[in-house]
Design a protein around this motif. Structure first.
Motif, PDB file in Angstrom:
ATOM      1  N   LYS A 162       0.824  -1.212   0.000  1.00  0.00           N
ATOM      2  CA  LYS A 162       0.000   0.000   0.000  1.00  0.00           C
ATOM      3  C   LYS A 162       0.854   1.256   0.000  1.00  0.00           C
ATOM      4  CE  LYS A 162      -4.220   1.825   1.955  1.00  0.00           C
ATOM      5  NZ  LYS A 162      -5.384   1.495   2.782  1.00  0.00           N
ATOM      6  N   ARG A 195       6.408  -5.058  -3.682  1.00  0.00           N
ATOM      7  CA  ARG A 195       5.873  -3.698  -3.748  1.00  0.00           C
ATOM      8  C   ARG A 195       4.441  -3.679  -4.277  1.00  0.00           C
ATOM      9  NH1 ARG A 195      11.361  -2.891  -4.743  1.00  0.00           N
ATOM     10  NH2 ARG A 195      12.279  -1.282  -3.394  1.00  0.00           N
ATOM     11  N   GLN A 196       4.130  -4.673  -5.120  1.00  0.00           N
ATOM     12  CA  GLN A 196       2.765  -4.756  -5.647  1.00  0.00           C
ATOM     13  C   GLN A 196       1.900  -5.751  -4.880  1.00  0.00           C
ATOM     14  OE1 GLN A 196       2.765  -5.358  -9.941  1.00  0.00           O
ATOM     15  NE2 GLN A 196       4.687  -4.216 -10.134  1.00  0.00           N
ATOM     16  N   LYS A 217       3.683   7.005  -5.116  1.00  0.00           N
ATOM     17  CA  LYS A 217       3.606   7.528  -6.482  1.00  0.00           C
ATOM     18  C   LYS A 217       2.941   8.896  -6.538  1.00  0.00           C
ATOM     19  CE  LYS A 217       3.509   2.892  -8.499  1.00  0.00           C
ATOM     20  NZ  LYS A 217       2.716   1.892  -9.262  1.00  0.00           N
ATOM     21  N   ASN A 239       3.830   1.682  -1.072  1.00  0.00           N
ATOM     22  CA  ASN A 239       4.512   1.865  -2.356  1.00  0.00           C
ATOM     23  C   ASN A 239       3.576   2.422  -3.424  1.00  0.00           C
ATOM     24  OD1 ASN A 239       7.501   0.894  -2.644  1.00  0.00           O
ATOM     25  ND2 ASN A 239       6.578  -0.508  -1.171  1.00  0.00           N
ATOM     26  N   LYS A 240       2.295   2.141  -3.304  1.00  0.00           N
ATOM     27  CA  LYS A 240       1.310   2.766  -4.201  1.00  0.00           C
ATOM     28  C   LYS A 240       1.120   4.237  -3.855  1.00  0.00           C
ATOM     29  CE  LYS A 240      -1.321  -1.482  -5.092  1.00  0.00           C
ATOM     30  NZ  LYS A 240      -2.607  -2.205  -4.841  1.00  0.00           N
TER      31      LYS A 240
END
Length: 638
Positions: A200, A444-445, A206, A202-203
């Motif tokens: 989360k 990361r995803q 962005k 890492n999202k």
């Protein structure tokens, strides 16, 4: 070991032929002893006669026949061979005298171990302590644990390290996520909660550059180790490491010591390493360009062609160098790894102290006691192929500091990563419309198969296929099946993990090996070949006496594979290749099941029954050794 003894005798015969011809040993000549592809060609073969043809200016067959005469005259390998044949176009084939082998089978089937001595320090697992482990991590752990078992059986003292990177970006990301994002949903384990939190944050990064700056602040605080943020990081890492150790324990994987990266800094190991490195021409501070303010290790070392201590004038040339200290003062992973390896080899006066952590595992700790860890003669690091460059930089640092012998004994066991098959990736919600043959896992995803979840799925699959509930539990069988699946591939092979294939129990699988071992035990019990004691294996039946030439093909093939055990062990130790043991054990089990189906073990003339019962016992003993090396159980019942 028969093949090694044979190789020495062949070399002796070749040297005599060369001396007679007045010719020295060709630099490119290497005597190889192989196994013939065809069973009628004996147990061993060499092509050395063909390699000598140009040097001796004779036909390969003429050389082969002369070498055959020399070897027969020397009574090679103390009479273990019944026949030597020279066959076109110039091979020498050797057939074992099975009567001799049987009478001395204990000697021939006992692996003598390495001639090299001294402690081996093996580092494996070393998972970032920021989320649950996935199957890629498990492949690393299975390889490392099997190498430790392999080298222990070879007679080496082995010490197993698990390096905990509690100062890295990944832990900082998880801490930032805990403090600044909200992860909802039910989570059985803390590591699973952190898995979702890491994905989360890492999202969120962005669209939130300021949150990435927060990560830099958290990294500084983790390294300083005194703030509330540092305590959150420390408690997070410790909780996850405990869960990871519990996950690995289900697969028979254990450790001697946990080395926490933070202790490398706190105990002054990096400071000492920094002082040593400053005295070399390979380590310097960059004054201009992109890396201005960074301390770097020159890739070429002192042998790069530049004057000692003189930085390259071209800032772009620094891209080939390795940054050890960033311009903001933060140490890179490689910097701390260099200090760690100087300690592993016993090259620093500074040392750690230790506290018990869990189940016989020690951990570096400021409040601990002295322990005799480290000071390895050989260091083996099990890390995937993507870490080849950082590993090379550690070796370079050792060389630059003058520790060339230690650098030569620093071994990187590289392996291919684990990715997901299209079907498995799709089941996890990955977009597979690109039609690729495999899909990478990404923490990361949040894409990957957690170890605990895989074990649960495999256990349910095993349970649904079992007709009887005896012996091992379905969970133990599931763990063995997964472990074997991750070990059977060549180390450099990228494992494309398919959940359906991994849960199969037939063919080249761990379950197949376990069934073969249990079947042999059942046969021996029926034969009354021995009696069960408290935890003891079935006792050895009398060694049969028989005409080796009268062996039936399934008997001969099984006996031949049993005889190859010691050299398989030797090759696996020399190459640090667990997959060789897997291939051997599977072939051995195949041949036993073929023998079991073709040759009635408990029926027929007494001498035949005696031979087949003994063969069954010897198979079980040998497969048991292979299962032990692979970390798989040896069940009486399935």
């Amino acid at each position: 070991m028969i093949s090694a003894t044979l190789g020495i005798e062949i070399e002796r015969g070749v040297r005599k032929l060369l001396d007679e011809a007045g010719t020295s040993w060709p630099s490119e000549l290497k005597v190889l002893v192989d196994r013939p592809a065809h069973p009628d060609h004996g147990e061993y073969s060499t092509n050395v006669s063909m390699l000598l043809a140009k040097t001796l200016r004779k036909s390969p067959m003429e050389i082969a026949n002369k070498l055959k005469s020399e070897l027969e005259h020397a009574k090679i390998a103390e009479g273990i061979f019944s026949k030597i044949e020279a066959v076109a176009p110039g091979f020498l084939n050797f057939a074992i005298d099975w009567n001799v082998w049987l009478n001395r089978h204990r000697e021939y089937s006992a692996y003598q171990g390495e001639t090299e001595k001294g402690k081996v320090v093996i580092e494996h697992t070393s998972i970032n302590p920021n989320k649950s482990a996935h199957i890629g991590h498990l492949r690393n752990s299975c390889i490392g644990d099997t190498l430790a078992r392999l080298l222990s059986r070879a007679g080496r003292e082995v010490e197993i390290h698990n390096y905990i990177d509690d100062l890295g970006n990944q832990l900082a990301d998880t801490v930032v996520g805990i403090l600044h994002t909200k992860t909802e949903g039910e989570h059985v384990r803390f590591g699973d909660f952190c898995w979702d939190t890491y994905a989360k944050v890492n999202k969120v990064y962005k669209g939130s550059p300021e949150l990435q700056e927060e990560r830099t602040r958290v990294l500084h605080e983790l390294e300083e180790g005194t703030s509330s943020t540092a305590w959150i990081g420390r408690l997070t890492a410790e909780k996850i490491v405990r869960e990871q150790l519990h996950e690995m324990k289900a697969f028979g994987i254990g450790y001697d010591v946990l080395v926490w990266e933070s202790r490398i800094v706190a105990e002054g190991l990096w400071e000492a390493a920094f002082e040593h490195l400053q005295a070399t021409g390979a380590f310097y501070k960059v004054e201009e360009g992109k890396l201005a303010g960074c301390w770097v290790l020159r890739h070429g070392g002192e042998g790069s062609g530049e004057a000692e201590g003189t930085p390259s004038p071209d800032p772009e040339a620094h891209q080939a160098d390795k940054v050890l200290v960033r311009s903001n003062g933060i140490l890179t992973y490689t910097a701390k790894d260099i200090a760690y390896h100087l300690w592993k080899f016993g090259l620093l006066s500074q040392d750690f102290t230790y506290m018990p952590f869990a189940d016989g595992v020690w951990s570096t700790d400021s409040q601990g006691q002295a322990m005799p860890f480290g000071r390895g003669e050989t260091v083996i690091n099990v890390i995937d192929y993507r870490q080849e460059y950082p590993q090379a930089m550690v070796k370079l640092a050792l060389e630059a500091l003058g520790y060339k012998e230690q650098a030569a004994r620093l071994l990187h066991v590289s392996y291919g990563v684990v990715s997901l098959s299209p079907e498995t990736a799709e089941s996890l919600g990955v977009d597979t419309s690109a039609g690729k043959g495999s899909y990478a896992m990404s923490g990361r995803q949040g894409v990957g198969i957690k170890v605990a979840e895989l074990l649960q799925v495999m256990e349910e699959s095993i349970e649904s296929k079992r007709s009887r509930q005896e012996g091992l539990s379905s969970r133990e069988i599931a763990a063995a099946a997964i472990r074997y699946y991750l070990l059977k591939y060549h180390l450099q092979t990228e494992v494309v993990f398919d959940l359906r294939q991994a849960t199969e129990v037939s063919g080249n699988s761990g379950v197949y090996l376990l069934y073969a071992y249990a079947r042999a035990g059942s046969v021996l019990e029926k034969a009354g070949a021995g009696q069960k004691g408290s935890g003891k294996a079935l006792m050895e039946p009398p060694v049969p006496s028989f005409d080796g030439g009268a062996l039936e093909p399934p008997e001969r093939q099984l006996l031949k594979q049993i005889a190859y055990w010691t050299e398989t062990m030797d090759a696996a130790v020399r190459q640090l290749a667990p997959n060789l043991i897997c291939s051997y054990a599977f072939e051995l089990s195949l041949l036993f099941n073929n023998f079991y189906g073709a040759c009635p073990i408990l029926k027929g003339p007494d001498d035949r029954v005696e031979l087949r019962v003994w063969l069954t016992w010897k198979f079980r003993e040998t497969l048991g050794k292979a299962l032990d090396v692979l970390g798989l159980p040896a069940p009486d019942r399935m």
